[in-house]
Scaffold this motif. Structure first.
Motif, PDB file in Angstrom:
ATOM      1  N   SER A  94     -56.821  62.580  -8.915  1.00  0.00           N
ATOM      2  CA  SER A  94     -55.393  62.304  -9.101  1.00  0.00           C
ATOM      3  C   SER A  94     -54.591  63.556  -9.431  1.00  0.00           C
ATOM      4  CB  SER A  94     -55.197  61.257 -10.204  1.00  0.00           C
ATOM      5  OG  SER A  94     -55.762  61.699 -11.425  1.00  0.00           O
ATOM      6  N   SER A  95     -55.274  64.621  -9.833  1.00  0.00           N
ATOM      7  CA  SER A  95     -54.569  65.871 -10.138  1.00  0.00           C
ATOM      8  C   SER A  95     -54.253  66.673  -8.880  1.00  0.00           C
ATOM      9  CB  SER A  95     -55.406  66.729 -11.090  1.00  0.00           C
ATOM     10  OG  SER A  95     -56.566  67.227 -10.437  1.00  0.00           O
ATOM     11  N   ALA A 154     -63.736  49.325 -13.033  1.00  0.00           N
ATOM     12  CA  ALA A 154     -62.519  49.757 -13.705  1.00  0.00           C
ATOM     13  C   ALA A 154     -61.313  49.086 -13.077  1.00  0.00           C
ATOM     14  CB  ALA A 154     -62.375  51.272 -13.626  1.00  0.00           C
ATOM     15  N   GLU A 155     -60.270  48.993 -13.857  1.00  0.00           N
ATOM     16  CA  GLU A 155     -59.007  48.456 -13.367  1.00  0.00           C
ATOM     17  C   GLU A 155     -58.109  49.622 -12.965  1.00  0.00           C
ATOM     18  OE1 GLU A 155     -55.180  45.876 -15.021  1.00  0.00           O
ATOM     19  OE2 GLU A 155     -57.055  45.938 -16.162  1.00  0.00           O
ATOM     20  N   LEU A 156     -57.665  49.612 -11.722  1.00  0.00           N
ATOM     21  CA  LEU A 156     -56.805  50.660 -11.190  1.00  0.00           C
ATOM     22  C   LEU A 156     -55.381  50.135 -11.107  1.00  0.00           C
ATOM     23  CD1 LEU A 156     -56.708  53.516  -9.881  1.00  0.00           C
ATOM     24  CD2 LEU A 156     -57.054  52.393  -7.674  1.00  0.00           C
ATOM     25  N   SER A 157     -54.465  50.863 -11.723  1.00  0.00           N
ATOM     26  CA  SER A 157     -53.059  50.458 -11.722  1.00  0.00           C
ATOM     27  C   SER A 157     -52.247  51.438 -10.878  1.00  0.00           C
ATOM     28  CB  SER A 157     -52.525  50.439 -13.162  1.00  0.00           C
ATOM     29  OG  SER A 157     -51.149  50.129 -13.179  1.00  0.00           O
ATOM     30  N   ILE A 158     -51.386  50.906 -10.026  1.00  0.00           N
ATOM     31  CA  ILE A 158     -50.532  51.740  -9.179  1.00  0.00           C
ATOM     32  C   ILE A 158     -49.081  51.336  -9.410  1.00  0.00           C
ATOM     33  CG2 ILE A 158     -50.008  52.484  -6.830  1.00  0.00           C
ATOM     34  CD1 ILE A 158     -52.833  51.688  -6.038  1.00  0.00           C
ATOM     35  N   ASP A 159     -48.266  52.290  -9.827  1.00  0.00           N
ATOM     36  CA  ASP A 159     -46.858  52.032 -10.115  1.00  0.00           C
ATOM     37  C   ASP A 159     -46.015  53.126  -9.474  1.00  0.00           C
ATOM     38  OD1 ASP A 159     -44.491  51.064 -11.113  1.00  0.00           O
ATOM     39  OD2 ASP A 159     -44.776  51.883 -13.128  1.00  0.00           O
ATOM     40  N   ASN A 160     -45.233  52.744  -8.457  1.00  0.00           N
ATOM     41  CA  ASN A 160     -44.394  53.711  -7.745  1.00  0.00           C
ATOM     42  C   ASN A 160     -45.198  54.901  -7.226  1.00  0.00           C
ATOM     43  OD1 ASN A 160     -41.915  52.323  -8.057  1.00  0.00           O
ATOM     44  ND2 ASN A 160     -41.740  53.083 -10.164  1.00  0.00           N
ATOM     45  N   LYS A 192     -47.935  56.136  -8.385  1.00  0.00           N
ATOM     46  CA  LYS A 192     -48.763  56.818  -9.387  1.00  0.00           C
ATOM     47  C   LYS A 192     -49.935  55.927  -9.773  1.00  0.00           C
ATOM     48  CE  LYS A 192     -48.711  58.952 -13.964  1.00  0.00           C
ATOM     49  NZ  LYS A 192     -47.916  59.275 -15.180  1.00  0.00           N
ATOM     50  N   MET A 193     -51.152  56.478  -9.657  1.00  0.00           N
ATOM     51  CA  MET A 193     -52.355  55.726  -9.986  1.00  0.00           C
ATOM     52  C   MET A 193     -52.855  56.094 -11.375  1.00  0.00           C
ATOM     53  SD  MET A 193     -54.627  55.620  -6.480  1.00  0.00           S
ATOM     54  CE  MET A 193     -54.919  57.395  -6.502  1.00  0.00           C
ATOM     55  N   THR A 194     -53.242  55.080 -12.122  1.00  0.00           N
ATOM     56  CA  THR A 194     -53.851  55.307 -13.431  1.00  0.00           C
ATOM     57  C   THR A 194     -55.090  54.435 -13.557  1.00  0.00           C
ATOM     58  OG1 THR A 194     -52.417  53.623 -14.434  1.00  0.00           O
ATOM     59  CG2 THR A 194     -51.697  55.925 -14.588  1.00  0.00           C
ATOM     60  N   LEU A 195     -56.070  54.953 -14.275  1.00  0.00           N
ATOM     61  CA  LEU A 195     -57.302  54.214 -14.520  1.00  0.00           C
ATOM     62  C   LEU A 195     -57.136  53.476 -15.838  1.00  0.00           C
ATOM     63  CD1 LEU A 195     -59.983  54.012 -12.954  1.00  0.00           C
ATOM     64  CD2 LEU A 195     -60.918  55.729 -14.513  1.00  0.00           C
ATOM     65  N   ALA A 196     -57.138  52.161 -15.756  1.00  0.00           N
ATOM     66  CA  ALA A 196     -56.920  51.359 -16.962  1.00  0.00           C
ATOM     67  C   ALA A 196     -58.259  50.989 -17.590  1.00  0.00           C
ATOM     68  CB  ALA A 196     -56.101  50.124 -16.611  1.00  0.00           C
ATOM     69  N   SER A 197     -58.441  49.746 -17.952  1.00  0.00           N
ATOM     70  CA  SER A 197     -59.649  49.335 -18.665  1.00  0.00           C
ATOM     71  C   SER A 197     -60.899  49.484 -17.801  1.00  0.00           C
ATOM     72  CB  SER A 197     -59.511  47.887 -19.125  1.00  0.00           C
ATOM     73  OG  SER A 197     -59.298  47.029 -18.023  1.00  0.00           O
ATOM     74  N   GLN A 198     -62.009  49.791 -18.452  1.00  0.00           N
ATOM     75  CA  GLN A 198     -63.303  49.918 -17.791  1.00  0.00           C
ATOM     76  C   GLN A 198     -64.315  49.021 -18.487  1.00  0.00           C
ATOM     77  OE1 GLN A 198     -63.188  54.469 -18.038  1.00  0.00           O
ATOM     78  NE2 GLN A 198     -64.389  54.149 -16.180  1.00  0.00           N
ATOM     79  N   THR A 199     -65.271  48.543 -17.712  1.00  0.00           N
ATOM     80  CA  THR A 199     -66.331  47.725 -18.284  1.00  0.00           C
ATOM     81  C   THR A 199     -67.541  47.810 -17.361  1.00  0.00           C
ATOM     82  OG1 THR A 199     -66.876  45.537 -19.187  1.00  0.00           O
ATOM     83  CG2 THR A 199     -65.642  45.581 -17.117  1.00  0.00           C
ATOM     84  N   SER A 200     -68.567  47.044 -17.663  1.00  0.00           N
ATOM     85  CA  SER A 200     -69.759  46.994 -16.815  1.00  0.00           C
ATOM     86  C   SER A 200     -69.996  45.557 -16.381  1.00  0.00           C
ATOM     87  CB  SER A 200     -70.982  47.514 -17.577  1.00  0.00           C
ATOM     88  OG  SER A 200     -71.283  46.659 -18.674  1.00  0.00           O
ATOM     89  N   ALA A 201     -70.791  45.391 -15.340  1.00  0.00           N
ATOM     90  CA  ALA A 201     -71.084  44.045 -14.849  1.00  0.00           C
ATOM     91  C   ALA A 201     -71.789  43.216 -15.916  1.00  0.00           C
ATOM     92  CB  ALA A 201     -71.940  44.131 -13.584  1.00  0.00           C
ATOM     93  N   SER A 202     -72.712  43.845 -16.632  1.00  0.00           N
ATOM     94  CA  SER A 202     -73.458  43.105 -17.652  1.00  0.00           C
ATOM     95  C   SER A 202     -72.563  42.665 -18.802  1.00  0.00           C
ATOM     96  CB  SER A 202     -74.615  43.951 -18.183  1.00  0.00           C
ATOM     97  OG  SER A 202     -74.137  45.169 -18.735  1.00  0.00           O
ATOM     98  N   ALA A 203     -71.513  43.444 -19.083  1.00  0.00           N
ATOM     99  CA  ALA A 203     -70.617  43.111 -20.194  1.00  0.00           C
ATOM    100  C   ALA A 203     -69.837  41.825 -19.934  1.00  0.00           C
ATOM    101  CB  ALA A 203     -69.652  44.262 -20.454  1.00  0.00           C
TER     102      ALA A 203
END
Length: 298
Positions: A154-155, A2-8, A10-21
């Protein structure tokens, strides 16, 4: 993945994929020549194989380049958290109910509907593969679990002190690893175990390392229990000699060849009889050490 985004902060989980994809990389991603000589070009050909090398900075840099080639995104680094470390985190957050409808449907195959520090390891390392035999549905399960646990984390759920202790324990055990694409940041990270380096500032000159990677082409490694011993031997010379003894025990059911799904045993497709396990073993010695011989005994 997954792509983890951190802004000021705050962490958000962005796009997700698999190794095979991510598919096959042809030509392979450029590799360090010594790494390629030891582990072959597969290291840069498949995302699933970037961890053939035990050196996390190498595998992380390769994984990052693969991600960027496929997705066109420039990322800042790589974080790896294994299921055991995830168990430490869940011990702090408390049980996490799986509320995603897709997860609950998949859990109907016999998987838990709530993940805890006690069941997360067997669930993610073994049970998912045994009970959900379609790789695409396995990926759905893993992605949904990541979302649920990340949401709980994150909560602010759970005990903060216990969470920090769990993360610290995971880092000390090299179960939580970090690599930065920034040279200056990586120089700092390299001083600590969480760098996952096999050489450098975080590794003492007299340190040995023995690393295992499943060579069955399946999911049988979960059943292997191992011990590693160092035995100092007297040589009568100015040079010391150390014997590294590795003991591996296959704890899979005696009827694993028939009782476990083909996806778990490999079905013999990669030259390993169903129910048996092949393990790739890499051993690293202290600085200036030489390997005299290696023997296998049954």
């Amino acid at each position: 993945m997954a792509e983890l985004s951190i802004d000021n902060g705050k962490m958000t989980l962005a796009s997700q994929t698999s190794a095979s994809a991510l598919g096959t990389f042809a030509p392979p991603v450029a590799l360090d020549s010594e790494q390629q000589q030891i582990y072959s070009a597969r290291l840069g050909k498949y995302m699933q194989d970037v961890n053939l090398t035990p050196d996390f900075p190498s595998s992380a840099a390769t994984a990052l380049e693969m991600w960027e080639k496929k997705n066109g995104e420039r990322l800042d680094g790589v974080i790896s958290v294994d299921p055991v470390a995830l168990g430490y985190i869940l011990d702090a957050t408390g049980p996490v109910p799986l509320t995603d409808p897709a997860l609950r449907v998949l859990a109907g195959s016999g998987l838990p509907t709530t993940l805890t520090g006690q069941n997360v390891v067997p669930t993610l390392l073994s049970d998912v593969y045994a009970k959900i035999q379609k790789p695409q549905l396995q990926d759905v399960y893993f992605a949904s679990v990541a979302k649920e646990i990340f949401a709980a984390l994150s909560s602010g759920k759970g005990d903060d002190k216990a969470l920090l202790n769990g993360i610290g324990k995971g880092a000390d055990e090299r179960r939580i690893l970090l690599w930065s694409a920034s040279t200056d940041e990586q120089k700092v990270i390299a001083n600590y175990p969480m760098s996952g380096s096999i050489a450098g500032a975080s590794v003492t000159p007299a340190q040995f390392g023995v690393y295992f990677n499943d060579g069955t082409g399946a999911k049988m490694d979960y059943y292997i229990k191992r011990t590693v011993q160092l035995v100092q031997e007297c040589t009568g010379s100015e040079y010391g000699q150390v014997k590294v003894i590795v003991t591996s025990t296959n704890t899979a059911p005696a009827d694993a060849a028939t009782s476990l799904p083909e996806y778990v045993t490999g079905g013999g497709f990669f030259g390993v009889p169903p129910g048996s396990v092949r393990t790739n073993v890499s051993a690293y010695g202290p600085a200036q050490a030489n390997v005299e011989n290696a023997r296998w005994m049954e």
